[in-house]
Motif scaffolding. Sequence first.
Motif, PDB file in Angstrom:
ATOM      1  N   ARG A   3       0.842  -1.193   0.000  1.00 37.95           N
ATOM      2  CA  ARG A   3       0.000   0.000   0.000  1.00 37.95           C
ATOM      3  C   ARG A   3       0.880   1.247   0.000  1.00 37.95           C
ATOM      4  O   ARG A   3       2.089   1.178   0.262  1.00 37.95           O
ATOM      5  N   LEU A   4       0.246   2.374  -0.288  1.00 41.61           N
ATOM      6  CA  LEU A   4       0.937   3.655  -0.189  1.00 41.61           C
ATOM      7  C   LEU A   4       1.347   3.908   1.256  1.00 41.61           C
ATOM      8  O   LEU A   4       0.588   3.618   2.185  1.00 41.61           O
ATOM      9  N   ALA A   5       2.521   4.444   1.427  1.00 38.37           N
ATOM     10  CA  ALA A   5       2.951   4.825   2.774  1.00 38.37           C
ATOM     11  C   ALA A   5       2.167   6.044   3.222  1.00 38.37           C
ATOM     12  O   ALA A   5       1.731   6.864   2.412  1.00 38.37           O
ATOM     13  N   GLU A   6       1.992   6.139   4.520  1.00 35.50           N
ATOM     14  CA  GLU A   6       1.314   7.270   5.148  1.00 35.50           C
ATOM     15  C   GLU A   6       2.269   7.895   6.166  1.00 35.50           C
ATOM     16  O   GLU A   6       3.258   7.276   6.571  1.00 35.50           O
ATOM     17  N   ILE A  46      11.208  10.874   4.544  1.00 34.68           N
ATOM     18  CA  ILE A  46      10.046  10.146   4.023  1.00 34.68           C
ATOM     19  C   ILE A  46       8.814  11.045   4.070  1.00 34.68           C
ATOM     20  O   ILE A  46       8.020  11.068   3.119  1.00 34.68           O
ATOM     21  N   LEU A  47       8.656  11.803   5.137  1.00 35.34           N
ATOM     22  CA  LEU A  47       7.515  12.732   5.223  1.00 35.34           C
ATOM     23  C   LEU A  47       7.548  13.731   4.069  1.00 35.34           C
ATOM     24  O   LEU A  47       6.511  14.043   3.479  1.00 35.34           O
ATOM     25  N   ASP A  48       8.739  14.200   3.711  1.00 31.89           N
ATOM     26  CA  ASP A  48       8.872  15.098   2.559  1.00 31.89           C
ATOM     27  C   ASP A  48       8.492  14.388   1.267  1.00 31.89           C
ATOM     28  O   ASP A  48       7.809  14.945   0.418  1.00 31.89           O
ATOM     29  N   ARG A  49       8.937  13.144   1.126  1.00 33.03           N
ATOM     30  CA  ARG A  49       8.619  12.374  -0.083  1.00 33.03           C
ATOM     31  C   ARG A  49       7.114  12.170  -0.234  1.00 33.03           C
ATOM     32  O   ARG A  49       6.589  12.169  -1.337  1.00 33.03           O
ATOM     33  N   LEU A  50       6.422  11.996   0.875  1.00 34.37           N
ATOM     34  CA  LEU A  50       4.979  11.774   0.812  1.00 34.37           C
ATOM     35  C   LEU A  50       4.240  12.984   0.263  1.00 34.37           C
ATOM     36  O   LEU A  50       3.140  12.848  -0.277  1.00 34.37           O
ATOM     37  N   ARG A  51       4.847  14.153   0.371  1.00 31.53           N
ATOM     38  CA  ARG A  51       4.236  15.385  -0.145  1.00 31.53           C
ATOM     39  C   ARG A  51       4.737  15.751  -1.538  1.00 31.53           C
ATOM     40  O   ARG A  51       4.293  16.730  -2.116  1.00 31.53           O
ATOM     41  N   GLY A  64      -0.712  -5.830  10.192  1.00 31.74           N
ATOM     42  CA  GLY A  64      -0.676  -4.495  10.764  1.00 31.74           C
ATOM     43  C   GLY A  64       0.708  -3.910  10.976  1.00 31.74           C
ATOM     44  O   GLY A  64       0.831  -2.770  11.413  1.00 31.74           O
ATOM     45  N   ALA A  65       1.757  -4.682  10.674  1.00 24.83           N
ATOM     46  CA  ALA A  65       3.124  -4.184  10.871  1.00 24.83           C
ATOM     47  C   ALA A  65       3.783  -3.916   9.523  1.00 24.83           C
ATOM     48  O   ALA A  65       3.661  -4.723   8.594  1.00 24.83           O
ATOM     49  N   VAL A  66       4.498  -2.789   9.418  1.00 27.89           N
ATOM     50  CA  VAL A  66       5.261  -2.467   8.216  1.00 27.89           C
ATOM     51  C   VAL A  66       6.549  -3.282   8.260  1.00 27.89           C
ATOM     52  O   VAL A  66       7.367  -3.117   9.164  1.00 27.89           O
ATOM     53  N   VAL A  67       6.712  -4.186   7.288  1.00 32.05           N
ATOM     54  CA  VAL A  67       7.868  -5.096   7.270  1.00 32.05           C
ATOM     55  C   VAL A  67       8.815  -4.802   6.115  1.00 32.05           C
ATOM     56  O   VAL A  67       9.860  -5.431   5.979  1.00 32.05           O
ATOM     57  N   GLY A  68       8.446  -3.840   5.263  1.00 30.89           N
ATOM     58  CA  GLY A  68       9.295  -3.474   4.145  1.00 30.89           C
ATOM     59  C   GLY A  68       8.785  -2.216   3.482  1.00 30.89           C
ATOM     60  O   GLY A  68       7.665  -1.766   3.746  1.00 30.89           O
ATOM     61  N   TYR A  69       9.632  -1.654   2.636  1.00 34.63           N
ATOM     62  CA  TYR A  69       9.245  -0.433   1.924  1.00 34.63           C
ATOM     63  C   TYR A  69      10.079  -0.278   0.667  1.00 34.63           C
ATOM     64  O   TYR A  69      11.126  -0.909   0.504  1.00 34.63           O
ATOM     65  N   VAL A  70       9.582   0.572  -0.222  1.00 39.00           N
ATOM     66  CA  VAL A  70      10.344   1.006  -1.384  1.00 39.00           C
ATOM     67  C   VAL A  70      10.143   2.507  -1.509  1.00 39.00           C
ATOM     68  O   VAL A  70       9.062   3.024  -1.232  1.00 39.00           O
ATOM     69  N   ASN A  71      11.188   3.199  -1.890  1.00 34.94           N
ATOM     70  CA  ASN A  71      11.213   4.653  -1.975  1.00 34.94           C
ATOM     71  C   ASN A  71      11.712   5.007  -3.365  1.00 34.94           C
ATOM     72  O   ASN A  71      12.825   4.644  -3.734  1.00 34.94           O
TER      73      ASN A  71
END
Length: 159
Positions: A3-6, A46-51, A64-71
Motif C-alpha cells: 500500500r501507499l505509505a502514510e 520520508i515525510l517530505d517524499r509523501l508530499r 498491521g506491521a510495516v515489514v518493508g518499503y520502497v522509496n
Amino acid sequence: MIRLAEAADAESIGHLWAEMVAYHAALDPETFRPAERGAERYARGILDRLRDADARVLVAEIDGAVVGYVNGVVADITTELFIPLRCGLLADIYLQAAFRRRGLGKQLVERLMLWFRSRGVNHIEWHVSARNHEALAFWKAVGGETTMLRMRATIPEVD
C-alpha cells in the motif's frame, strides 16, 4: 499487502532503513556509516517524499506491521553536459529477512514501476552493493542489468 505509505509509517520506515544500513555495513563498512540519528533523519525525509508529486513510497504490511518499503522518485540522472535522461530512481528498498522470498519485494518493485509508467517514465535505475549477492540475484530476476560499475581503490601511503 502492498500500500501507499502514510505519515504514520515514517517512524517504522526509519527503523527499517536502519536495519538496511546495518545489513550493508556488515558487507561494506567503508561505505555504509550512518550519521547520528540517521533513522530519524530518514523518517523526516520520508515525510517530505509523501508530499512530493514526483515521489512514491510504498510499504509492505503484514498483520498491521510495516515489514518493508520502497522509496522512488522521478529524476533526471544526468548533468547539464548531457541530454536529460528522465527515469525512475529507486532510492531504497528493504524487507525484513523473515519476509523475504515471499514475493513481497517483487510486488513492491512492480507497483513502483506501474506508478513510474503512469508518470511517463520508461525505465528505472538503482544502486546495489556488488557484495550483496542476494540483492544482485533479486535484481536480475526482476529484469535488471548492469549498466555502470562504481569502483574504489585505497590510496597507498607515501613514505
